[in-house]
Scaffold this active site. Structure first.
Site, PDB file in Angstrom:
ATOM      1  CG  PHE A  12     121.048 -23.692   9.187  1.00  0.00           C
ATOM      2  CD1 PHE A  12     120.043 -23.819   8.229  1.00  0.00           C
ATOM      3  CD2 PHE A  12     120.698 -23.793  10.528  1.00  0.00           C
ATOM      4  CE1 PHE A  12     118.716 -24.032   8.608  1.00  0.00           C
ATOM      5  CE2 PHE A  12     119.381 -24.016  10.913  1.00  0.00           C
ATOM      6  CZ  PHE A  12     118.391 -24.122   9.960  1.00  0.00           C
ATOM      7  CG  ASP A  34     130.863 -17.706   5.924  1.00  0.00           C
ATOM      8  OD1 ASP A  34     129.731 -17.791   6.431  1.00  0.00           O
ATOM      9  OD2 ASP A  34     131.745 -18.599   6.040  1.00  0.00           O
ATOM     10  CB  THR A 125     122.289 -19.745  21.274  1.00  0.00           C
ATOM     11  OG1 THR A 125     121.676 -20.996  21.584  1.00  0.00           O
ATOM     12  CG2 THR A 125     123.571 -19.646  22.085  1.00  0.00           C
ATOM     13  CG  ASP A 126     117.724 -22.163  23.144  1.00  0.00           C
ATOM     14  OD1 ASP A 126     118.832 -22.496  22.670  1.00  0.00           O
ATOM     15  OD2 ASP A 126     116.711 -22.891  23.062  1.00  0.00           O
ATOM     16  CD  GLU A 127     122.623 -24.981  22.427  1.00  0.00           C
ATOM     17  OE1 GLU A 127     123.675 -25.427  22.911  1.00  0.00           O
ATOM     18  OE2 GLU A 127     122.151 -25.369  21.352  1.00  0.00           O
ATOM     19  CE1 TYR A 149     127.315 -22.190  19.506  1.00  0.00           C
ATOM     20  CE2 TYR A 149     125.646 -23.273  20.854  1.00  0.00           C
ATOM     21  CZ  TYR A 149     125.984 -22.379  19.848  1.00  0.00           C
ATOM     22  OH  TYR A 149     125.003 -21.671  19.196  1.00  0.00           O
ATOM     23  CE  LYS A 153     126.286 -17.685  19.727  1.00  0.00           C
ATOM     24  NZ  LYS A 153     126.499 -16.918  18.456  1.00  0.00           N
ATOM     25  CG  HIS A 275     122.792 -34.348  26.147  1.00  0.00           C
ATOM     26  ND1 HIS A 275     122.333 -35.497  25.546  1.00  0.00           N
ATOM     27  CD2 HIS A 275     122.275 -33.328  25.425  1.00  0.00           C
ATOM     28  CE1 HIS A 275     121.571 -35.180  24.522  1.00  0.00           C
ATOM     29  NE2 HIS A 275     121.519 -33.871  24.431  1.00  0.00           N
TER      30      HIS A 275
END
Ligand code: NAD
Ligand code: TYD
Length: 337
Positions: A12, A34, A125-127, A149, A153, A275
């Site tokens: 994406f 890829d 990532t912000d995660e 995940y 990261k 979550h």
């Protein structure tokens, strides 16, 4: 020619970045590396695949024989390749460790050997900050990832940093918030809900729908990364956030309204395990360098919904014909609704 390696360029954000980079920099030659996992698709690059300034390599970042020489020949590496979907990491974390951590290690080892490398952009990532009940994460905040995940990261993020601190590899690290836009695989919430709603299928809203994400249009993300390739400082971390905090339930209402579909399509389902309630980024550092998001969320969401409505050639084969997606989608809600 500036030789630019984009890993994960058939995904994406990577495909949007390849397209953006080729248009923006006439003196760049972009090589996409890829593996073409379920999320990577040649179609994502359909309009640039045959550009004389683009080369596509089908291979795994964790395969040093393939990835090593490509990194060693590059001036700039932009490393997007990853397993990227939280729900899949909760179901099975192994590929996340192999690609996101070990794959990043393989690229960084090659970067140590590269003679002309000017920049290695680790797309984090912000995660990695974990769930943020109040306020906004700053680049100096502690990392508290809470799912496989984001933990993988975070490992890659700090590994990349360590290769700058230890070996002086020219690493910068970007931590972006949730991206949206064209070519996003329809397992992520916006394209899943849009494409389901187009077909009058239920949209599965997790838990109470009160979880908050900060939405960033993929074009604004690409602009931020591009600016940092030029103006970033090695060893530094940069947040890239859209500043659009939206509850999932409100996002769902907006999508259904844009498509003129009834709210009765909302199907409350059991919550995701662990979550994260909220992500939010402080983007002062990037804004002080002159970057600001240019796509208002209302406009960007409307354009994105219209893109999926008008481009069924892109997503229908994924949802209807690709057995890898079909199996995943069919087993996903067993026992959860
Ligand atoms: P995506 O899943 O759409 O694309 C990932 C791409 O990486 C795919 O083309 C896939 O084939 C490729 N890939 C996977 N494993 C590979 C391997 N071992 N070797 C080579 N290629 C491989 O993901 P995305 O949403 O475009 O995310 C891209 C990057 O941006 C990821 O690193 C992700 O962590 C990060 N990110 C994403 C978001 C978001 O909202 N989507 C936000 C912040 C950061
Ligand atoms: P997602 O697009 O998977 O991104 P991330 O987990 O990386 O933020 O999910 C975005 C939000 O939408 C998240 O709070 C989970 C929620 N969600 C649903 O409610 N239903 C769904 O079917 C999906 C995929 C996500």
């Amino acid at each position: 020619m500036v030789k630019v390696l984009v890993t994960g360029g058939a995904g994406f954000i990577g495909s949007n970045f390849v397209r953006y980079a080729l248009a923006q920099h006439q003196d760049w030659h972009v090589t996409t590396l890829d593996k073409l996992t379920y999320a990577g698709r040649r179609e994502n690059l359909h309009d640039v695949m045959d550009s004389p300034r683009h080369t596509f390599v089908h291979g795994d970042i964790a395969d040093a024989a393939v990835a090593g020489p490509l990194v060693e020949q590059s001036h700039i590496v932009v490393h997007f390749a990853a397993e990227s979907h939280v729900d899949r990491s909760i179901a099975a974390a192994g590929d996340f460790i192999t690609t996101d951590v070990v794959g990043t290690y393989v690229l960084l080892e090659a970067a140590r050997r590269a003679k002309d490398l000017r920049r290695f952009v680790q797309i984090s990532t912000d995660e990695v900050y974990g769930s943020v009940p109040t306020g906004a994460s700053r680049e100096t905040d502690e990392l508290k990832p809470r799912n496989p995940y984001s933990a993988a990261k975070a490992g890659a993020d700090r590994l990349a940093y360590s290769y700058w601190a230890t070996y002086d590899v020219p690493v910068i690290i970007t931590r972006a918030s949730n991206n949206y836009g064209p070519y996003q695989f329809p397992e992520k919430v916006i394209p899943l809900f849009v494409t389901n709603a187009i077909d009058d299928l239920p949209v599965p809203l997790y838990g109470d729908g009160g979880n908050i994400r900060d939405w960033l249009h993929v074009d604004d993300h690409c602009r931020g990364v591009d600016m940092l390739i030029e103006a970033g400082t090695n060893g530094e971390v940069y947040n890239i956030g859209g500043g659009n905090e939206v509850r999932n339930v409100d996002l769902t209402h907006r999508i259904l309204t844009l498509l003129d579909k009834p709210l009765s399509l909302i199907q409350p389902v059991a919550d995701r395990q662990g979550h994260d309630r909220r992500y939010a980024l402080d983007t002062t550092k990037l804004r002080n360098m002159g970057w600001a998001p240019q796509v208002p969320f209302d406009d960007g969401l409307a354009a994105t919904v219209a893109w999926y409505r008008d481009q069924p050639w892109w997503w229908r084969p994924i949802k209807e014909q690709d057995p890898r997606f079909r199996e995943y989608y069919q087993t996903r809600y067993q026992g959860r609704a």
